[in-house]
Motif scaffolding. Structure first.
Motif, PDB file in Angstrom:
ATOM      1  N   ASP A 238       0.825  -1.214   0.000  1.00 45.20           N
ATOM      2  CA  ASP A 238       0.000   0.000   0.000  1.00 45.20           C
ATOM      3  C   ASP A 238       0.859   1.264   0.000  1.00 45.20           C
ATOM      4  O   ASP A 238       0.467   2.285  -0.587  1.00 45.20           O
ATOM      5  CB  ASP A 238      -0.944   0.000   1.207  1.00 45.20           C
ATOM      6  CG  ASP A 238      -1.994  -1.096   1.115  1.00 45.20           C
ATOM      7  OD1 ASP A 238      -2.352  -1.460  -0.026  1.00 45.20           O
ATOM      8  OD2 ASP A 238      -2.444  -1.587   2.160  1.00 45.20           O
ATOM      9  N   ASP A 239       1.997   1.205   0.653  1.00 45.85           N
ATOM     10  CA  ASP A 239       2.900   2.364   0.642  1.00 45.85           C
ATOM     11  C   ASP A 239       3.415   2.637  -0.769  1.00 45.85           C
ATOM     12  O   ASP A 239       3.530   3.796  -1.192  1.00 45.85           O
ATOM     13  CB  ASP A 239       4.074   2.127   1.592  1.00 45.85           C
ATOM     14  CG  ASP A 239       3.636   2.096   3.054  1.00 45.85           C
ATOM     15  OD1 ASP A 239       2.567   2.646   3.354  1.00 45.85           O
ATOM     16  OD2 ASP A 239       4.362   1.508   3.882  1.00 45.85           O
ATOM     17  N   TRP A 240       3.725   1.585  -1.500  1.00 44.92           N
ATOM     18  CA  TRP A 240       4.189   1.749  -2.882  1.00 44.92           C
ATOM     19  C   TRP A 240       3.077   2.313  -3.760  1.00 44.92           C
ATOM     20  O   TRP A 240       3.324   3.170  -4.619  1.00 44.92           O
ATOM     21  CB  TRP A 240       4.672   0.409  -3.435  1.00 44.92           C
ATOM     22  CG  TRP A 240       6.015   0.001  -2.930  1.00 44.92           C
ATOM     23  CD1 TRP A 240       6.295  -0.785  -1.856  1.00 44.92           C
ATOM     24  CD2 TRP A 240       7.284   0.390  -3.478  1.00 44.92           C
ATOM     25  NE1 TRP A 240       7.655  -0.924  -1.702  1.00 44.92           N
ATOM     26  CE2 TRP A 240       8.289  -0.212  -2.685  1.00 44.92           C
ATOM     27  CE3 TRP A 240       7.664   1.174  -4.554  1.00 44.92           C
ATOM     28  CZ2 TRP A 240       9.647  -0.055  -2.941  1.00 44.92           C
ATOM     29  CZ3 TRP A 240       9.021   1.342  -4.817  1.00 44.92           C
ATOM     30  CH2 TRP A 240       9.991   0.738  -4.017  1.00 44.92           C
ATOM     31  N   VAL A 241       1.856   1.838  -3.540  1.00 47.08           N
ATOM     32  CA  VAL A 241       0.723   2.327  -4.329  1.00 47.08           C
ATOM     33  C   VAL A 241       0.472   3.814  -4.055  1.00 47.08           C
ATOM     34  O   VAL A 241       0.230   4.602  -4.982  1.00 47.08           O
ATOM     35  CB  VAL A 241      -0.540   1.491  -4.022  1.00 47.08           C
ATOM     36  CG1 VAL A 241      -1.772   2.129  -4.649  1.00 47.08           C
ATOM     37  CG2 VAL A 241      -0.370   0.065  -4.533  1.00 47.08           C
ATOM     38  N   THR A 242       0.557   4.207  -2.783  1.00 40.92           N
ATOM     39  CA  THR A 242       0.358   5.614  -2.435  1.00 40.92           C
ATOM     40  C   THR A 242       1.426   6.496  -3.079  1.00 40.92           C
ATOM     41  O   THR A 242       1.133   7.571  -3.623  1.00 40.92           O
ATOM     42  CB  THR A 242       0.390   5.789  -0.909  1.00 40.92           C
ATOM     43  OG1 THR A 242      -0.643   4.992  -0.321  1.00 40.92           O
ATOM     44  CG2 THR A 242       0.177   7.240  -0.533  1.00 40.92           C
ATOM     45  N   THR A 243       2.665   6.037  -3.025  1.00 42.15           N
ATOM     46  CA  THR A 243       3.760   6.790  -3.643  1.00 42.15           C
ATOM     47  C   THR A 243       3.568   6.917  -5.146  1.00 42.15           C
ATOM     48  O   THR A 243       3.798   7.981  -5.732  1.00 42.15           O
ATOM     49  CB  THR A 243       5.104   6.109  -3.340  1.00 42.15           C
ATOM     50  OG1 THR A 243       5.289   6.034  -1.925  1.00 42.15           O
ATOM     51  CG2 THR A 243       6.258   6.890  -3.950  1.00 42.15           C
ATOM     52  N   ALA A 244       3.145   5.835  -5.780  1.00 40.82           N
ATOM     53  CA  ALA A 244       2.935   5.860  -7.231  1.00 40.82           C
ATOM     54  C   ALA A 244       1.858   6.860  -7.617  1.00 40.82           C
ATOM     55  O   ALA A 244       1.986   7.581  -8.615  1.00 40.82           O
ATOM     56  CB  ALA A 244       2.563   4.465  -7.726  1.00 40.82           C
ATOM     57  N   GLY A 245       0.773   6.922  -6.815  1.00 37.89           N
ATOM     58  CA  GLY A 245      -0.296   7.862  -7.126  1.00 37.89           C
ATOM     59  C   GLY A 245       0.145   9.312  -7.039  1.00 37.89           C
ATOM     60  O   GLY A 245      -0.416  10.179  -7.716  1.00 37.89           O
ATOM     61  N   LYS A 246       1.162   9.591  -6.236  1.00 41.89           N
ATOM     62  CA  LYS A 246       1.626  10.966  -6.056  1.00 41.89           C
ATOM     63  C   LYS A 246       2.813  11.316  -6.948  1.00 41.89           C
ATOM     64  O   LYS A 246       2.935  12.459  -7.390  1.00 41.89           O
ATOM     65  CB  LYS A 246       2.022  11.196  -4.593  1.00 41.89           C
ATOM     66  CG  LYS A 246       0.877  11.085  -3.608  1.00 41.89           C
ATOM     67  CD  LYS A 246       1.369  11.273  -2.184  1.00 41.89           C
ATOM     68  CE  LYS A 246       0.235  11.177  -1.173  1.00 41.89           C
ATOM     69  NZ  LYS A 246       0.714  11.321   0.223  1.00 41.89           N
ATOM     70  N   GLN A 247       3.714  10.350  -7.195  1.00 44.66           N
ATOM     71  CA  GLN A 247       4.993  10.677  -7.807  1.00 44.66           C
ATOM     72  C   GLN A 247       5.182  10.134  -9.216  1.00 44.66           C
ATOM     73  O   GLN A 247       6.150  10.524  -9.875  1.00 44.66           O
ATOM     74  CB  GLN A 247       6.138  10.164  -6.919  1.00 44.66           C
ATOM     75  CG  GLN A 247       6.171  10.794  -5.542  1.00 44.66           C
ATOM     76  CD  GLN A 247       7.412  10.390  -4.766  1.00 44.66           C
ATOM     77  OE1 GLN A 247       8.354   9.825  -5.307  1.00 44.66           O
ATOM     78  NE2 GLN A 247       7.419  10.682  -3.476  1.00 44.66           N
ATOM     79  N   ASN A 248       4.328   9.250  -9.679  1.00 45.33           N
ATOM     80  CA  ASN A 248       4.516   8.706 -11.030  1.00 45.33           C
ATOM     81  C   ASN A 248       4.488   9.833 -12.061  1.00 45.33           C
ATOM     82  O   ASN A 248       3.568  10.655 -12.090  1.00 45.33           O
ATOM     83  CB  ASN A 248       3.422   7.684 -11.339  1.00 45.33           C
ATOM     84  CG  ASN A 248       3.593   7.078 -12.720  1.00 45.33           C
ATOM     85  OD1 ASN A 248       3.065   7.615 -13.693  1.00 45.33           O
ATOM     86  ND2 ASN A 248       4.310   5.993 -12.812  1.00 45.33           N
ATOM     87  N   TRP A 249       5.496   9.882 -12.920  1.00 42.86           N
ATOM     88  CA  TRP A 249       5.641  11.005 -13.840  1.00 42.86           C
ATOM     89  C   TRP A 249       4.564  11.025 -14.912  1.00 42.86           C
ATOM     90  O   TRP A 249       4.119  12.096 -15.334  1.00 42.86           O
ATOM     91  CB  TRP A 249       7.029  10.979 -14.475  1.00 42.86           C
ATOM     92  CG  TRP A 249       8.111  11.347 -13.517  1.00 42.86           C
ATOM     93  CD1 TRP A 249       9.060  10.528 -12.978  1.00 42.86           C
ATOM     94  CD2 TRP A 249       8.361  12.643 -12.955  1.00 42.86           C
ATOM     95  NE1 TRP A 249       9.875  11.217 -12.115  1.00 42.86           N
ATOM     96  CE2 TRP A 249       9.472  12.528 -12.082  1.00 42.86           C
ATOM     97  CE3 TRP A 249       7.749  13.887 -13.097  1.00 42.86           C
ATOM     98  CZ2 TRP A 249       9.986  13.600 -11.370  1.00 42.86           C
ATOM     99  CZ3 TRP A 249       8.262  14.968 -12.381  1.00 42.86           C
ATOM    100  CH2 TRP A 249       9.358  14.823 -11.541  1.00 42.86           C
TER     101      TRP A 249
END
Length: 469
Positions: A238-249
């Motif tokens: 879930d931490d990876w998913v949250t990061t992806a939603g915010k930082q994915n270019w």
């Protein structure tokens, strides 16, 4: 003598460079300056960013100047009534005009839209950089996997050739049947065909790597057998998913694209609103005459005129154009929102899949290593049983194929783990050149690390003869 030694040293140095293996970082740095797709992304970013000064120009002062070329007239005439007349006339006209926008909601909205697109272009280029890392790594490791397969298939082909040679010799002295010879020959022929196909796949994947970098690499540094198996940190999906939603270019680029379309709606709606601008002008007229004339006296005049005005432009009706363009901009905004939603969902799905693949890949590689050892041990036992007559040839050949398949699966899972690890960081938007550099430390120039390459030249001739080719 010194010249000869220098020549030998330079020659050996050149040969060492020719046969040196290229590593992942060398290939990636070459791709940075050679890949057409990445170069296109750079140019597209530069082009998009020019939209900001283009739209800003509409809000800055506009100054124009008009100078009528200085005119010069000389005349002379004579007649019984007027007598002799002669003289000259000269003059010029200079006009300066300045226009400054005070309020234009459409132009302000257009500037905001251009700025959103420019920021989105930066995000798109960052996504393209990460995509280049993924493409280079995938192409690089595809070549390594093909090389591994070629080694495994070559070893299997050599073993089949040796086996065919032994069975043929035993058949000649009456210890084996013709069926055994045919069975061994069929396995050998299959291995030959597999080797040709694997060699062609290796050549094809090397060309795919050349398409990215513009260079051909005869040898590449290999992935060490003892490279570390790293569990993703943080270890919570879930931490990876949250990061992806915010930082994915790519998600960021889609957000800026939607924001740009939202400002375009305002820009088109501004066709209903008044605009205000200031205009200022300056005019200079100069005229001079000299000589003997009937209707004017000699002399010069210079006139200066200055003007200034505040203009209100109020649109009344445009045949429905503003309404239609505003509605079109709204629909385009809805399209951009759906594209953003699709990109976000795809990114989150990719993040989850990559995380699970990395975690599963660690277990797979561990199991593959044990499977290879187990299959080799079983093959050795079957070969010993076959030599004493307690095992049949078909079982030995099938087990030899099982060893080959276990080795292939082991190689495939190793490279899949590395690719999934990079894909996870790409989805999270954290993939960087440092990650490639870290993986580059897992590579080795040692081409003998597998210990599976067998000199098969002494078997090839006899196996070819006994197989009927």
């Amino acid at each position: 003598m010194k010249k000869i030694l220098l020549f030998i040293t330079l020659t050996l140095g050149l040969q060492a460079n020719v046969y040196a293996s290229a590593d992942l970082m060398q290939v990636f740095r070459q791709a940075l300056v050679s890949d057409p797709t990445y170069e296109q992304a750079i140019s597209q970013r530069l082009s998009t960013r020019e939209g900001v000064p283009i739209n800003l120009a509409g809000l800055l002062p506009t100054i124009t100047a008009n100078l009528a070329a200085p005119n010069y007239t000389k005349y002379a005439s004579s007649g019984p009534a007027s007598g002799h007349l002669s003289g000259t006339q000269r003059g010029y006209d200079l006009n300066l005009n300045l226009t400054q926008t005070v309020f234009d909601f459409g132009k302000f909205s257009g500037l905001l839209s251009a700025r959103a697109l420019a920021t989105g272009a930066d995000a798109t280029l960052s996504a393209a950089t990460q995509n280049l890392m993924i493409r280079v790594a995938k192409a690089y490791f595809n070549v390594l996997q093909d090389q591994d397969n070629l080694v495994y298939i070559g070893s299997t082909r050599t073993a089949y050739a040796k086996q065919l040679d032994q069975i043929t010799q035993q058949y000649r002295v009456g210890l084996k049947t013709q069926t055994d010879v045919y069975t061994a020959s069929a396995s050998y022929q299959t291995s030959v065909a597999n080797y040709i196909a694997a060699d062609a796949q290796l050549a094809s994947d090397k060309e795919n790597l050349r398409a990215i970098t513009g260079e051909y690499y005869p040898t590449l540094s290999r992935l060490r057998d003892d490279f570390p198996l790293i569990t993703p940190q943080p270890s919570n999906i879930d931490d990876w998913v949250t990061t992806a939603g915010k930082q994915n270019w790519s998600v960021k680029a889609s957000r800026y694209q939607a924001e740009s379309y939202r400002n375009i709606i305002k820009q088109q709606f501004a066709g209903h609103l008044p605009s205000v601008d200031v205009q200022a002008g300056y005019q200079s007229n100069y005229f001079a005459a000299s000589g003997n004339t009937l209707f004017q006296t000699n002399g010069a005049s210079n006139t200066h005129t200055s003007t200034a005005s505040l203009n209100f432009n109020i649109p009344i009706v445009a045949g429905g154009l503003v309404i239609a363009e505003t509605d079109q901009a709204k629909y385009n905004y809805e399209v951009a929102l759906q594209q953003l939603e699709f990109q976000l969902r795809s990114t989150l799905t990719q993040t989850r899949q990559s995380y699970l693949n990395v975690v599963a890949g660690i277990s797979k590689i561990t199991a593959d290593r044990q499977s290879v050892r187990s299959n080799i041990s079983s093959l050795q036992g079957m070969q010993a049983g076959y030599r004493v007559g307690t095992e049949i040839l078909v079982n030995v050949l099938n087990q030899q194929q099982s060893v080959f398949e276990a080795e292939q699966q082991y190689a495939a899972d190793r490279y899949a783990y590395v690719n999934n690890l990079l894909a996870l960081k790409q989805a999270a938007g954290t993939l960087s050149e440092e990650d490639l550099a870290a993986i580059n430390t897992w590579l080795s120039d040692n081409t003998d690390q597998y210990g599976r390459i067998i000199d098969e030249s002494k078997y090839r001739g006899r196996a070819k003869k006994h197989s009927g080719n």
